[in-house]
Design an enzyme around this catalytic site. Structure first.
Site, PDB file in Angstrom:
ATOM      1  N   VAL A  11       1.937  -7.253  -0.778  1.00  0.00           N
ATOM      2  CA  VAL A  11       1.954  -8.722  -0.807  1.00  0.00           C
ATOM      3  C   VAL A  11       0.714  -9.288  -1.504  1.00  0.00           C
ATOM      4  O   VAL A  11       0.817 -10.127  -2.403  1.00  0.00           O
ATOM      5  CB  VAL A  11       2.084  -9.280   0.634  1.00  0.00           C
ATOM      6  CG1 VAL A  11       1.816 -10.775   0.680  1.00  0.00           C
ATOM      7  CG2 VAL A  11       3.482  -8.993   1.161  1.00  0.00           C
ATOM      8  N   CYS A 261       9.009  -4.174   6.946  1.00  0.00           N
ATOM      9  CA  CYS A 261       9.205  -5.520   7.497  1.00  0.00           C
ATOM     10  C   CYS A 261      10.300  -5.622   8.550  1.00  0.00           C
ATOM     11  O   CYS A 261      10.019  -6.000   9.684  1.00  0.00           O
ATOM     12  CB  CYS A 261       9.480  -6.496   6.358  1.00  0.00           C
ATOM     13  SG  CYS A 261       8.046  -6.733   5.310  1.00  0.00           S
TER      14      CYS A 261
HETATM   15  N1  LIG Z   1       5.739  -5.544   1.973  1.00  0.00           N
HETATM   16  C1  LIG Z   1       6.591  -6.552   1.965  1.00  0.00           C
HETATM   17  O1  LIG Z   1       7.656  -6.498   1.341  1.00  0.00           O
HETATM   18  C2  LIG Z   1       6.275  -7.834   2.698  1.00  0.00           C
HETATM   19  C3  LIG Z   1       7.021  -8.972   2.438  1.00  0.00           C
HETATM   20  C4  LIG Z   1       6.713 -10.137   3.113  1.00  0.00           C
HETATM   21  C5  LIG Z   1       5.683 -10.148   4.041  1.00  0.00           C
HETATM   22  N2  LIG Z   1       4.982  -9.017   4.297  1.00  0.00           N
HETATM   23  C6  LIG Z   1       3.879  -9.091   5.253  1.00  0.00           C
HETATM   24  O2  LIG Z   1       2.664  -9.167   4.530  1.00  0.00           O
HETATM   25  C7  LIG Z   1       1.624  -8.467   5.209  1.00  0.00           C
HETATM   26  C8  LIG Z   1       1.046  -7.399   4.305  1.00  0.00           C
HETATM   27  O3  LIG Z   1       2.079  -6.485   4.001  1.00  0.00           O
HETATM   28  P1  LIG Z   1       1.878  -5.353   2.876  1.00  0.00           P
HETATM   29  O4  LIG Z   1       3.185  -4.633   2.777  1.00  0.00           O
HETATM   30  O5  LIG Z   1       1.283  -5.962   1.679  1.00  0.00           O
HETATM   31  O6  LIG Z   1       0.804  -4.428   3.619  1.00  0.00           O
HETATM   32  P2  LIG Z   1       0.001  -3.193   3.039  1.00  0.00           P
HETATM   33  O7  LIG Z   1      -0.207  -2.278   4.168  1.00  0.00           O
HETATM   34  O8  LIG Z   1       0.654  -2.688   1.792  1.00  0.00           O
HETATM   35  O9  LIG Z   1      -1.392  -3.828   2.590  1.00  0.00           O
HETATM   36  C9  LIG Z   1      -2.333  -4.345   3.483  1.00  0.00           C
HETATM   37  C10 LIG Z   1      -3.709  -4.235   2.824  1.00  0.00           C
HETATM   38  O10 LIG Z   1      -4.664  -4.906   3.635  1.00  0.00           O
HETATM   39  C11 LIG Z   1      -5.876  -4.150   3.599  1.00  0.00           C
HETATM   40  N3  LIG Z   1      -6.679  -4.510   4.774  1.00  0.00           N
HETATM   41  C12 LIG Z   1      -6.443  -4.240   6.078  1.00  0.00           C
HETATM   42  N4  LIG Z   1      -7.435  -4.745   6.836  1.00  0.00           N
HETATM   43  C13 LIG Z   1      -8.302  -5.351   6.001  1.00  0.00           C
HETATM   44  C14 LIG Z   1      -9.531  -6.053   6.188  1.00  0.00           C
HETATM   45  N5  LIG Z   1     -10.036  -6.244   7.404  1.00  0.00           N
HETATM   46  N6  LIG Z   1     -10.155  -6.538   5.096  1.00  0.00           N
HETATM   47  C15 LIG Z   1      -9.636  -6.351   3.859  1.00  0.00           C
HETATM   48  N7  LIG Z   1      -8.490  -5.697   3.621  1.00  0.00           N
HETATM   49  C16 LIG Z   1      -7.834  -5.201   4.679  1.00  0.00           C
HETATM   50  C17 LIG Z   1      -5.398  -2.707   3.602  1.00  0.00           C
HETATM   51  O11 LIG Z   1      -6.404  -1.841   3.143  1.00  0.00           O
HETATM   52  C18 LIG Z   1      -4.194  -2.795   2.671  1.00  0.00           C
HETATM   53  O12 LIG Z   1      -4.577  -2.561   1.320  1.00  0.00           O
HETATM   54  C19 LIG Z   1       2.253  -7.927   6.493  1.00  0.00           C
HETATM   55  O13 LIG Z   1       2.045  -8.841   7.523  1.00  0.00           O
HETATM   56  C20 LIG Z   1       3.735  -7.869   6.142  1.00  0.00           C
HETATM   57  O14 LIG Z   1       4.550  -7.985   7.274  1.00  0.00           O
HETATM   58  C21 LIG Z   1       5.247  -7.859   3.632  1.00  0.00           C
END
Ligand SMILES: NC(=O)c1ccc[n+]([C@@H]2O[C@H](COP(=O)([O-])OP(=O)(O)OC[C@H]3O[C@@H](n4cnc5c(N)ncnc54)[C@H](O)[C@@H]3O)[C@@H](O)[C@H]2O)c1
Length: 439
Positions: A11, A261
């Site tokens: 995201v 998700c």
């Molecule tokens: N993947 C999807 O398709 C999607 C779609 C809509 C919403 N979301 C939501 O978006 C959010 C992120 O999802 P994602 O799939 O991108 O997750 P992800 O696990 O791919 O990425 C999360 C990132 O955040 C970083 N992170 C964690 N703690 C941190 C901190 N304290 N400081 C800085 N960076 C930090 C991690 O290192 C990682 O790179 C979630 O809540 C998810 O539910 C995801």
């Protein structure tokens, strides 16, 4: 505008890059130094069509930079997007540790007004709780807004540039004005920016995912009944979906949903319901039906081999939870492979996926032979399992497959193939909610 994106996963990376592409100056922050180093070199740690080119261009034009230094991002930005993970806890609730840590750190670092926008999927009430907590840590003015993300992995860049809608939950005009301005270039086709209360925005995201997941579970439940009563779920689906009130999206029977998700958001919504004295019966049922869909499929494989897979060779086509992504979180293929490997260590398991093999290797517990060539893994196989509907698996050379396999048996978890074709090609063919073909 000057933006900071915290979290460079699926995201955050898409969000930051697409905003940069529109001329904003973006600092993207992640705590994972290795990931930041890769990104700074122009290597993209995830597979997302179209993303890599955009990152390279925006980094070169200095509109997009990557750092582990949150303080630098906070000092730079007027708007800070929180895009960190919200994984499931053991009781189904969302683990908000990362979101809370980031909000706390921002509150301590800020030296002027900031708009903090929560893009991570969070349970209702999270933004309000963050606001209260942050107010105890800073004397500076700030707003916390909710702006859930609806992008689909595999089409994320396109979804971000051409969203069906943008949902924004905020109570302050100052925050709303900034977000309207920021999103205006993405909504030129007339798609709406829907403004609402923060709690409603948080709910909108959770229940949208619950609705989509429920549709998949509904058709899988129908498929399970079709299996027993001798109807063909594909015919039933076409009959149903042609009703414009129902439509065809998210109504494909198969191995069920996975990904980062749907499973966790259903569990989190159900948890919010329980905490508030309202059982979310449909969401709980959707999760249960999904679990049963994969278990039933596994049972079909096991039954075919009379309960013993020892010494058998199974080839899997597809590891990602869906095509056009390398994301294997909660992928049905991994459930099947890990279950078989745990119970029958003497089974030989082979797998191919166009982009997800490296990620899968980290998540698979048992021994798997990975093949870069998807026909090659069929050599001497007792069965093929189709677990992800990648396009290249849709019209394969069945003659070639027959000549390579020890036995012409297909377990199709995505209903890709036509029953008549399978009869003609003399395969034993199992699919979901359709009659089994035996030569
Ligand atoms: N993947 C999807 O398709 C999607 C779609 C809509 C919403 N979301 C939501 O978006 C959010 C992120 O999802 P994602 O799939 O991108 O997750 P992800 O696990 O791919 O990425 C999360 C990132 O955040 C970083 N992170 C964690 N703690 C941190 C901190 N304290 N400081 C800085 N960076 C930090 C991690 O290192 C990682 O790179 C979630 O809540 C998810 O539910 C995801």
């Amino acid at each position: 505008m000057r933006l900071c994106i915290v979290g460079t996963g699926y995201v955050g990376l898409v969000t930051g890059t697409c905003f940069a592409e529109m001329g904003n100056e973006v600092i993207a922050v992640d705590k994972d130094a290795q990931k930041v180093d890769m990104l700074a070199r122009g290597d993209v740690p995830i597979y997302e069509p179209g993303l890599s080119e955009l990152i390279v261009r925006n980094v070169a034009e200095k509109r997009l930079t990557f750092t582990t230094d949150l303080a630098r991002g906070v000092a730079h930005a007027e708007i800070i997007f929180v895009c960190v993970g919200t994984p499931p806890s053991a009781d189904g609730s969302s683990d908000l540790t990362a979101v809370t840590d980031v909000a706390r750190a921002i509150a301590k670092m800020m030296t002027s007004y900031k708009l903090i926008v929560v893009k991570s999927t969070v349970p209702v009430g999270t933004c309000a709780a963050l606001e209260t907590h942050m107010a105890t840590l800073t004397d500076h003015q700030f707003d916390v807004a909710s702006n859930p993300e609806f992008l689909k992995e595999g089409a994320a860049v396109d979804d971000f540039f051409r969203p069906d809608r943008v949902v924004v939950g905020a109570s302050s005009d100052r925050a709303l004005k900034k977000l309207r301005y920021l999103y205006a270039p993405f909504l030129r086709t007339g798609r709406p920016l829907i403004e609402m209360a923060t709690a409603s925005s948080e709910m909108t995201k959770h229940v949208s995912n619950a609705m989509l997941a429920s549709r998949i579970s509904f058709i899988n439940e129908v498929a399970a009944l079709c299996d027993v009563v001798g109807a063909d779920v594909e015919e039933v689906r076409r009959g149903m979906a042609s009703d414009h009130r129902i439509g065809s999206q998210f109504l494909f029977p198969g191995l069920g949903f996975g990904g980062s998700c749907f499973p966790k958001d259903l569990a989190s919504l159900a948890h919010v319901g329980r905490e508030n004295g309202r059982r979310m019966h449909l969401s709980e049922a959707a999760a249960l039906v999904n679990e049963e869909a994969r278990q039933r499929f596994l049972a079909r494989i096991v039954d075919h081999f009379s309960g013993d897979l020892s010494g058998k060779t199974l080839a899997f086509w597809g590891l990602a939870f869906k095509p056009r992504t390398d994301d294997v979180r909660e992928a049905p293929a991994l459930y099947l492979i890990n279950s078989i490997a745990a119970k029958w260590p003497a089974a030989t398991l082979r797998a191919h996926d166009p982009v997800a093999m490296d990620r899968a290797a980290d998540a698979i517990v048992g021994k798997v032979e990975y093949g870069r060539e998807y026909y090659k893994i069929l050599e001497g196989a007792d069965a093929l399992v189709i677990s992800t509907e990648w396009n290249e698996y849709r019209t394969p050379d069945f003659e070639r497959m027959r000549s390579l396999m020890r036995a012409p048996v297909i377990f199709d978890g995505r209903n890709l193939h036509d029953l008549d074709m399978m009869r003609e090609m003399k395969f034993t063919y199992y699919s979901v909610g359709r009659p089994t073909v035996t030569p």
